[in-house]
Motif scaffolding. Structure first.
Motif, PDB file in Angstrom:
ATOM      1  N   ARG A 115       0.827  -1.215   0.000  1.00  0.00           N
ATOM      2  CA  ARG A 115       0.000   0.000   0.000  1.00  0.00           C
ATOM      3  C   ARG A 115       0.853   1.254   0.000  1.00  0.00           C
ATOM      4  O   ARG A 115       0.412   2.315  -0.433  1.00  0.00           O
ATOM      5  CB  ARG A 115      -0.931   0.013   1.213  1.00  0.00           C
ATOM      6  CG  ARG A 115      -2.169  -0.835   1.036  1.00  0.00           C
ATOM      7  CD  ARG A 115      -3.217  -0.530   2.093  1.00  0.00           C
ATOM      8  NE  ARG A 115      -2.757  -0.694   3.457  1.00  0.00           N
ATOM      9  CZ  ARG A 115      -2.824  -1.814   4.164  1.00  0.00           C
ATOM     10  NH1 ARG A 115      -3.312  -2.912   3.624  1.00  0.00           N
ATOM     11  NH2 ARG A 115      -2.392  -1.844   5.404  1.00  0.00           N
ATOM     12  N   HIS A 116       2.089   1.141   0.507  1.00  0.00           N
ATOM     13  CA  HIS A 116       2.996   2.287   0.572  1.00  0.00           C
ATOM     14  C   HIS A 116       4.086   2.220  -0.495  1.00  0.00           C
ATOM     15  O   HIS A 116       5.106   2.896  -0.380  1.00  0.00           O
ATOM     16  CB  HIS A 116       3.609   2.386   1.968  1.00  0.00           C
ATOM     17  CG  HIS A 116       2.598   2.756   3.002  1.00  0.00           C
ATOM     18  ND1 HIS A 116       1.936   1.821   3.755  1.00  0.00           N
ATOM     19  CD2 HIS A 116       2.116   3.964   3.372  1.00  0.00           C
ATOM     20  CE1 HIS A 116       1.084   2.445   4.559  1.00  0.00           C
ATOM     21  NE2 HIS A 116       1.175   3.735   4.351  1.00  0.00           N
ATOM     22  N   GLY A 117       3.884   1.380  -1.515  1.00  0.00           N
ATOM     23  CA  GLY A 117       4.816   1.328  -2.638  1.00  0.00           C
ATOM     24  C   GLY A 117       6.007   0.423  -2.448  1.00  0.00           C
ATOM     25  O   GLY A 117       6.903   0.395  -3.301  1.00  0.00           O
ATOM     26  N   GLY A 118       6.067  -0.333  -1.360  1.00  0.00           N
ATOM     27  CA  GLY A 118       7.180  -1.249  -1.116  1.00  0.00           C
ATOM     28  C   GLY A 118       6.741  -2.686  -1.307  1.00  0.00           C
ATOM     29  O   GLY A 118       5.697  -2.958  -1.896  1.00  0.00           O
ATOM     30  N   ASP A 119       7.528  -3.594  -0.790  1.00  0.00           N
ATOM     31  CA  ASP A 119       7.170  -5.009  -0.863  1.00  0.00           C
ATOM     32  C   ASP A 119       7.949  -5.780   0.193  1.00  0.00           C
ATOM     33  O   ASP A 119       8.904  -5.270   0.778  1.00  0.00           O
ATOM     34  CB  ASP A 119       7.455  -5.589  -2.245  1.00  0.00           C
ATOM     35  CG  ASP A 119       6.563  -6.783  -2.579  1.00  0.00           C
ATOM     36  OD1 ASP A 119       5.830  -7.272  -1.684  1.00  0.00           O
ATOM     37  OD2 ASP A 119       6.580  -7.230  -3.734  1.00  0.00           O
ATOM     38  N   LEU A 120       7.522  -7.012   0.411  1.00  0.00           N
ATOM     39  CA  LEU A 120       8.147  -7.922   1.361  1.00  0.00           C
ATOM     40  C   LEU A 120       8.870  -9.002   0.570  1.00  0.00           C
ATOM     41  O   LEU A 120       8.307  -9.585  -0.361  1.00  0.00           O
ATOM     42  CB  LEU A 120       7.075  -8.561   2.259  1.00  0.00           C
ATOM     43  CG  LEU A 120       7.559  -9.600   3.266  1.00  0.00           C
ATOM     44  CD1 LEU A 120       8.469  -8.953   4.309  1.00  0.00           C
ATOM     45  CD2 LEU A 120       6.362 -10.262   3.944  1.00  0.00           C
ATOM     46  N   HIS A 121      10.122  -9.261   0.942  1.00  0.00           N
ATOM     47  CA  HIS A 121      10.929 -10.305   0.321  1.00  0.00           C
ATOM     48  C   HIS A 121      11.355 -11.281   1.412  1.00  0.00           C
ATOM     49  O   HIS A 121      11.951 -10.874   2.405  1.00  0.00           O
ATOM     50  CB  HIS A 121      12.178  -9.705  -0.333  1.00  0.00           C
ATOM     51  CG  HIS A 121      11.868  -8.705  -1.386  1.00  0.00           C
ATOM     52  ND1 HIS A 121      11.894  -9.021  -2.722  1.00  0.00           N
ATOM     53  CD2 HIS A 121      11.510  -7.399  -1.303  1.00  0.00           C
ATOM     54  CE1 HIS A 121      11.575  -7.937  -3.423  1.00  0.00           C
ATOM     55  NE2 HIS A 121      11.334  -6.948  -2.575  1.00  0.00           N
ATOM     56  N   LEU A 122      11.035 -12.559   1.225  1.00  0.00           N
ATOM     57  CA  LEU A 122      11.440 -13.590   2.166  1.00  0.00           C
ATOM     58  C   LEU A 122      12.691 -14.271   1.636  1.00  0.00           C
ATOM     59  O   LEU A 122      12.843 -14.462   0.429  1.00  0.00           O
ATOM     60  CB  LEU A 122      10.332 -14.632   2.335  1.00  0.00           C
ATOM     61  CG  LEU A 122       8.952 -14.122   2.727  1.00  0.00           C
ATOM     62  CD1 LEU A 122       7.979 -15.292   2.846  1.00  0.00           C
ATOM     63  CD2 LEU A 122       9.009 -13.318   4.000  1.00  0.00           C
ATOM     64  N   SER A 123      13.587 -14.645   2.556  1.00  0.00           N
ATOM     65  CA  SER A 123      14.791 -15.339   2.106  1.00  0.00           C
ATOM     66  C   SER A 123      15.106 -16.502   3.037  1.00  0.00           C
ATOM     67  O   SER A 123      14.723 -16.507   4.204  1.00  0.00           O
ATOM     68  CB  SER A 123      15.982 -14.379   2.044  1.00  0.00           C
ATOM     69  OG  SER A 123      16.315 -13.904   3.328  1.00  0.00           O
ATOM     70  N   CYS A 124      15.781 -17.482   2.472  1.00  0.00           N
ATOM     71  CA  CYS A 124      16.350 -18.603   3.226  1.00  0.00           C
ATOM     72  C   CYS A 124      15.306 -19.447   3.943  1.00  0.00           C
ATOM     73  O   CYS A 124      15.473 -19.803   5.112  1.00  0.00           O
ATOM     74  CB  CYS A 124      17.382 -18.103   4.234  1.00  0.00           C
ATOM     75  SG  CYS A 124      18.646 -17.043   3.564  1.00  0.00           S
ATOM     76  N   LEU A 125      14.236 -19.796   3.256  1.00  0.00           N
ATOM     77  CA  LEU A 125      13.197 -20.613   3.894  1.00  0.00           C
ATOM     78  C   LEU A 125      13.691 -22.026   4.151  1.00  0.00           C
ATOM     79  O   LEU A 125      14.274 -22.658   3.276  1.00  0.00           O
ATOM     80  CB  LEU A 125      11.963 -20.703   3.003  1.00  0.00           C
ATOM     81  CG  LEU A 125      11.101 -19.465   2.869  1.00  0.00           C
ATOM     82  CD1 LEU A 125       9.974 -19.729   1.897  1.00  0.00           C
ATOM     83  CD2 LEU A 125      10.555 -19.031   4.202  1.00  0.00           C
TER      84      LEU A 125
END
Length: 121
Positions: free
Chosen positions: A77-87
């Protein structure tokens, strides 16, 4: 259950939050509170991205997944994103089984996640 611990680092445009412990119903509120606190301090610019290093998260429950999806929605909603790593294996299986893998961005390592986040800005 392994208790949660958090660490946060910032590079311009990206916050990297390392989480260790089990993410489940017993501590989903703690995860939500900690991410809100980190993001409240870290979000200086619209479009900032967050990388979650989950290399030390052996278990992810549906409550923890719900928090991750809510944080992703807030960031987008604020123009960013979530990135997950090393699952690890069990969290990766939950994302696949629930279909969340189709909406969450997952990277093999933190470095790839940071580069993708910087490129997306």
């Amino acid at each position: 259950m392994i208790p949660l611990t958090f660490a946060c680092q910032h590079v311009p445009g990206v916050s990297v939050i390392s989480i260790a412990g089990d993410l489940d119903a017993a501590n989903a509120d703690q995860l939500d509170d900690q991410l809100d606190a980190f993001l409240g301090r870290a979000r200086r610019q619209p479009g900032d991205h967050v990388v979650l290093d989950l290399s030390e998260v052996p278990r992810l429950g549906r409550s923890g997944l719900r928090v991750l999806l809510n944080i992703r929605a807030l960031l987008r909603r604020h123009g960013g994103d979530l990135h997950l790593s090393c699952l690890q294996q069990a969290p990766a299986r939950l994302l696949n089984d629930t279909g969340a893998r189709r909406v969450l961005t997952v990277h093999h390592n933190v470095e790839q996640a940071i580069l993708a986040a910087l490129q997306a800005r």
